[in-house]
Write a protein that holds these residues in place. Sequence first.
Motif, PDB file in Angstrom:
ATOM      1  N   ALA A  47      -0.350  14.520   2.595  1.00 30.33           N
ATOM      2  CA  ALA A  47      -1.433  13.505   2.271  1.00 30.33           C
ATOM      3  C   ALA A  47      -1.526  13.400   0.822  1.00 30.33           C
ATOM      4  N   HIS A  51       0.825  -1.053   0.067  1.00 28.56           N
ATOM      5  CA  HIS A  51       0.100   0.148   0.003  1.00 28.56           C
ATOM      6  C   HIS A  51       0.861   1.185   0.116  1.00 28.56           C
ATOM      7  N   TYR A 110      -2.807  11.119  -8.499  1.00 27.95           N
ATOM      8  CA  TYR A 110      -2.971  11.700  -7.017  1.00 27.95           C
ATOM      9  C   TYR A 110      -2.909  13.067  -6.752  1.00 27.95           C
ATOM     10  N   GLN A 141       2.782   4.342   0.896  1.00 26.37           N
ATOM     11  CA  GLN A 141       3.460   4.987   2.249  1.00 26.37           C
ATOM     12  C   GLN A 141       4.133   6.579   1.868  1.00 26.37           C
ATOM     13  N   HIS A 176      -4.496  11.783  -2.114  1.00 26.71           N
ATOM     14  CA  HIS A 176      -5.737  11.463  -2.419  1.00 26.71           C
ATOM     15  C   HIS A 176      -5.920  10.839  -3.816  1.00 26.71           C
ATOM     16  N   ASP A 230      -6.605   9.611   1.386  1.00 29.34           N
ATOM     17  CA  ASP A 230      -6.612   8.194   1.396  1.00 29.34           C
ATOM     18  C   ASP A 230      -5.196   7.871   2.217  1.00 29.34           C
ATOM     19  N   VAL A 231      -4.177   8.422   2.305  1.00 29.36           N
ATOM     20  CA  VAL A 231      -2.773   8.227   3.097  1.00 29.36           C
ATOM     21  C   VAL A 231      -2.365   9.382   3.546  1.00 29.36           C
ATOM     22  N   TRP A 232      -1.677   9.342   4.952  1.00 33.27           N
ATOM     23  CA  TRP A 232      -1.050  10.293   5.451  1.00 33.27           C
ATOM     24  C   TRP A 232       0.339   9.987   5.974  1.00 33.27           C
TER      25      TRP A 232
END
Length: 120
Positions: free
Chosen positions: A93, A1, A31, A3, A95, A109-111
């Motif tokens: 972050a 996933h 993204y 990172q 998205h 979606d990810v931080w």
Amino acid sequence: HVQLVESGGGSVQVGGALRLSCTANIHMYGYCMAWFRQAPGKEREGVALIDARGATEYADAVKGRFTLSKTRTTLYLQMDSLKREDTAMYSCAAHLADNCQFDRENEFDVWGQGTQVTVS
């Protein structure tokens, strides 16, 4: 996933500069990416974002002082003319969408884990 890892934070005097980096473990094509910050006792706020097409948006508080740039895997935030009020934990972050907005944090979606910036 996916990172994200931030780096580049530190302590600097008023008027100084820092460059933050946010490095992903994959190519971030498609993204929308952003930098947020949170100062002690304050809510997290959006600082700067770049959509999937490369369009940028900056918070009023940093316009003219902060500049975004990116490569395939790294998002940079050049911070010039730093002020004491820029002191905060800075997080990036991402998205998976063409666009994103500061006030839709829950869509990211990810931080990353954050990097501290202290201006004194």
